[in-house]
Design a protein around this motif. Structure first.
Motif, short mmCIF file in Angstrom:
data_model
loop_
_atom_site.label_atom_id
_atom_site.label_comp_id
_atom_site.label_asym_id
_atom_site.label_seq_id
_atom_site.Cartn_x
_atom_site.Cartn_y
_atom_site.Cartn_z
N HIS A 58 0.79 -1.25 0.00
CA HIS A 58 0.00 0.00 0.00
C HIS A 58 0.82 1.29 0.00
O HIS A 58 0.24 2.37 0.08
N HIS A 59 2.14 1.19 -0.06
CA HIS A 59 2.96 2.39 0.16
C HIS A 59 2.63 3.53 -0.80
O HIS A 59 2.75 4.71 -0.43
N ALA A 60 2.18 3.21 -2.00
CA ALA A 60 1.95 4.27 -3.00
C ALA A 60 0.89 5.26 -2.52
O ALA A 60 0.91 6.42 -2.90
N ARG A 61 -0.04 4.79 -1.67
CA ARG A 61 -1.10 5.68 -1.20
C ARG A 61 -0.93 6.08 0.28
O ARG A 61 -1.76 6.78 0.84
N LEU A 62 0.17 5.62 0.86
CA LEU A 62 0.35 5.90 2.29
C LEU A 62 1.18 7.15 2.53
O LEU A 62 2.28 7.29 1.99
N ALA A 63 0.65 8.04 3.38
CA ALA A 63 1.41 9.23 3.78
C ALA A 63 2.31 8.90 4.97
O ALA A 63 3.49 9.21 4.98
N ALA A 64 1.73 8.25 6.00
CA ALA A 64 2.49 8.07 7.24
C ALA A 64 1.98 6.89 8.06
O ALA A 64 0.83 6.48 7.95
N PHE A 65 2.91 6.39 8.89
CA PHE A 65 2.61 5.39 9.91
C PHE A 65 2.76 6.12 11.25
O PHE A 65 3.82 6.67 11.54
N ILE A 66 1.69 6.14 12.06
CA ILE A 66 1.76 6.82 13.37
C ILE A 66 1.80 5.77 14.48
O ILE A 66 1.05 4.79 14.44
N VAL A 67 2.70 5.97 15.44
CA VAL A 67 2.92 4.94 16.45
C VAL A 67 3.17 5.58 17.81
O VAL A 67 3.74 6.67 17.89
N GLU A 68 2.72 4.92 18.88
CA GLU A 68 3.06 5.31 20.25
C GLU A 68 4.32 4.53 20.62
O GLU A 68 4.24 3.32 20.85
N PRO A 69 5.47 5.17 20.71
CA PRO A 69 6.71 4.42 20.95
C PRO A 69 6.78 3.73 22.32
O PRO A 69 6.50 4.35 23.35
N LEU A 70 7.08 2.47 22.33
CA LEU A 70 7.33 1.60 23.51
C LEU A 70 6.11 1.27 24.38
O LEU A 70 6.03 0.17 24.92
N ILE A 71 5.19 2.21 24.55
CA ILE A 71 4.01 1.92 25.39
C ILE A 71 2.76 2.45 24.70
O ILE A 71 2.68 3.63 24.37
N GLN A 72 1.79 1.56 24.47
CA GLN A 72 0.48 2.02 23.98
C GLN A 72 -0.38 2.24 25.22
O GLN A 72 -0.93 1.28 25.79
N GLY A 73 -0.49 3.49 25.64
CA GLY A 73 -1.11 3.81 26.92
C GLY A 73 -2.55 3.36 27.03
O GLY A 73 -2.92 2.58 27.91
N ALA A 74 -3.39 3.85 26.12
CA ALA A 74 -4.83 3.57 26.24
C ALA A 74 -5.16 2.12 25.91
O ALA A 74 -6.27 1.66 26.19
N ALA A 75 -4.20 1.37 25.35
CA ALA A 75 -4.42 -0.05 25.08
C ALA A 75 -4.23 -0.86 26.37
O ALA A 75 -4.22 -2.09 26.33
N GLY A 76 -4.06 -0.16 27.49
CA GLY A 76 -3.83 -0.85 28.77
C GLY A 76 -2.34 -0.96 29.05
O GLY A 76 -1.85 -2.00 29.48
N MET A 77 -1.63 0.14 28.79
CA MET A 77 -0.17 0.17 29.01
C MET A 77 0.49 -1.07 28.37
O MET A 77 1.24 -1.81 29.00
#
Ligand SMILES: Cc1ncc(COP(=O)(O)O)c(C=O)c1O
Length: 448
Positions: free
Chosen positions: A221-240
């Motif tokens: 899908h890269h041709a249509r992708l602008a960005a990948f957004i990520v929470e580094p090391l800890i996904q807080g709202a996912a339950g830490m």
């Protein structure tokens, strides 16, 4: 003095404030009807790690008031900086004008952030930083003759804020579903949350397996992708949810390989929370966008910052107005908020906070052994100044019960489902840590 300037003193009590609040205030992230049975907690004042009600009853703020407070409530050093700033300049718009606190803050952040992030764009709350990064990324591709790159990806169970753009990269059904028709559809990729690893699979091996899934998605899908957004090391709202830094390293390599921006949302995990000033440092990477908010002002005032690279900045630098980034908020770069941020950075430097936190975290890990060993505690995990675990409980309303029982034990606990976590202000003392462990054990015993 004209009568209209006289503010009548009003004796406030817990009960008085509760009923006035329920009639006039629509509280955030809340089904208001629940307050028929679950009372609001009135807070009269804060000092250090403690919040006090009008009767002097106190609560230890184990969640740093939604992950923002770093050095305690009513911190004398941040207070003094704000008082000084109030006598100089409370606000001026940042379009066409500038001021000392915003310049100093930008210079200092450029020195602290991973190398290559030399430009600071200002917002207010965290979600506004997410909006800015998404718009800037897509606009960059448009300015670079690739206007078809308008899609984004995020991790499963990601959380990047509650405005419509931020919800389009937030994977929490409860927050999204009611607004589905209003939200742009973006894809998610598997989360490297190590709780999902196969039995016997290391966190690192699992992270690499998830990076393979990211690669497969980017390849297609890269041709249509602008960005990948990520929470580094800890996904807080996912339950830490915690994961191995190798995932970020691979994500950086893959995003560069496939021409997709990497947005590191350090709104919750930046400012020393994971043990380094920014979580990305643990993977040795520089993202294309670094989002900062929450702790940057020590928990005093709303401020967010999107840091980015020369390459991105230059794509907007042109004679045509429309190639510029025309986004704004009225309070962008507010001098008081920037001054609180400068005072916060001063404390980091003067008190060598990152080193002090390592000592505190070691102490907490030692005294938390009975929690880790508790037969009803699962997946005890720790990164920097964050601890989390699941409680094996028969109560479907564990979170609510734990919150209420916490208050009876002088603790402000705010579990997510059956995940209990601690994300205390960095000023927590050894005695307070001991109390936190002892009282939490009592609460778990009562609810499991
Ligand atoms: C990772 C992350 N991104 C964005 C946000 C949104 O920030 P705000 O609530 O200030 O809009 C949060 C808030 O918890 C967050 O944890």
């Amino acid at each position: 003095m004209p009568a209209s300037y006289v503010i009548m003193p009003r004796m406030t009590s817990n009960r008085d404030l509760l009923s006035r609040s329920l009639s006039a205030v629509w509280h955030p992230c809340t089904q208001m009807k629940r307050h028929e049975t679950l009372p609001l907690v009135p807070i009269a004042r804060g000092e250090g790690i403690w919040l006090y009600d009008f009767d002097g009853k106190r609560y230890l703020d184990t969640v740093s008031s939604w992950w923002v407070n770093l050095f305690g409530h009513c911190n004398p050093r941040i207070n003094a900086a704000l008082v000084d700033q109030l006598g100089k300049l409370e606000h001026v718009m940042l379009a066409g004008f500038t001021h000392e606190p915003v310049v100093q803050l930008s210079e200092r952040l450029c020195g602290l952030a991973p190398a290559g992030l030399g430009h600071c764009f200002y917002g207010s709350d965290g979600a506004s930083a997410t909006e800015i990064a998404l718009k800037m990324s897509a606009h960059y591709w448009r300015n670079s003759s690739q206007p078809e790159k308008t899609q984004f990806i995020s991790l499963q169970n990601s959380y990047h804020g509650e405005t419509l753009g931020a919800l389009s990269v937030t994977d929490v059904a409860l927050f999204r579903d009611a607004y589905g028709a209003l939200i742009k559809q973006n894809a998610t990729v598997p989360s490297p949350d190590w709780r999902e690893a196969e039995a016997g699979e290391s966190a690192e091996a699992f992270a690499l397996r998830c990076a393979d899934a990211l690669e497969a998605h980017l390849q297609q899908h890269h041709a249509r992708l602008a960005a990948f957004i990520v929470e580094p090391l800890i996904q807080g709202a996912a339950g830490m949810a915690m994961y191995h830094p190798i995932y970020l390293k691979r994500a950086r390599e893959l995003c560069s390989q496939y021409g997709v921006h990497l947005i590191a949302d350090e709104i919750a995990v930046g400012m020393g929370r994971t043990g380094t000033m920014f979580a990305c440092e643990q993977a040795g990477i520089t993202p294309d966008f670094l989002l900062i908010s929450k702790g940057i002002t020590g928990g005093y005032l709303p401020l967010s910052i999107v840091m980015t690279t020369d390459d991105i900045y230059q794509a907007f630098y042109a004679d045509e107005t429309a190639r510029g980034f025309l986004h704004s908020h009225s309070y962008t770069g507010n001098p008081l908020a920037c001054r609180a941020a400068l005072a916060t950075l001063d404390i980091f430097e003067q008190d060598d906070v990152l080193a002090a936190n390592r000592v505190k975290a070691d102490f907490f890990n030692r005294i938390a052994q009975p929690l880790r060993d508790h037969r009803k505690v699962k997946n005890f995990r720790h990164t920097g100044m964050v601890w989390a675990f699941e409680v094996d409980t028969p109560h479907v309303d564990f979170a609510q019960r734990c919150f209420s029982l916490g208050l009876q034990h002088e603790l402000l606990l705010r579990p997510m489902g059956n995940t209990l976590y601690f994300m205390p202000p960095y000023i927590i003392s050894e005695e307070e840590m001991q109390m936190l462990v002892a009282h939490t054990l009592a609460i778990i015993d009562a609810l499991s």
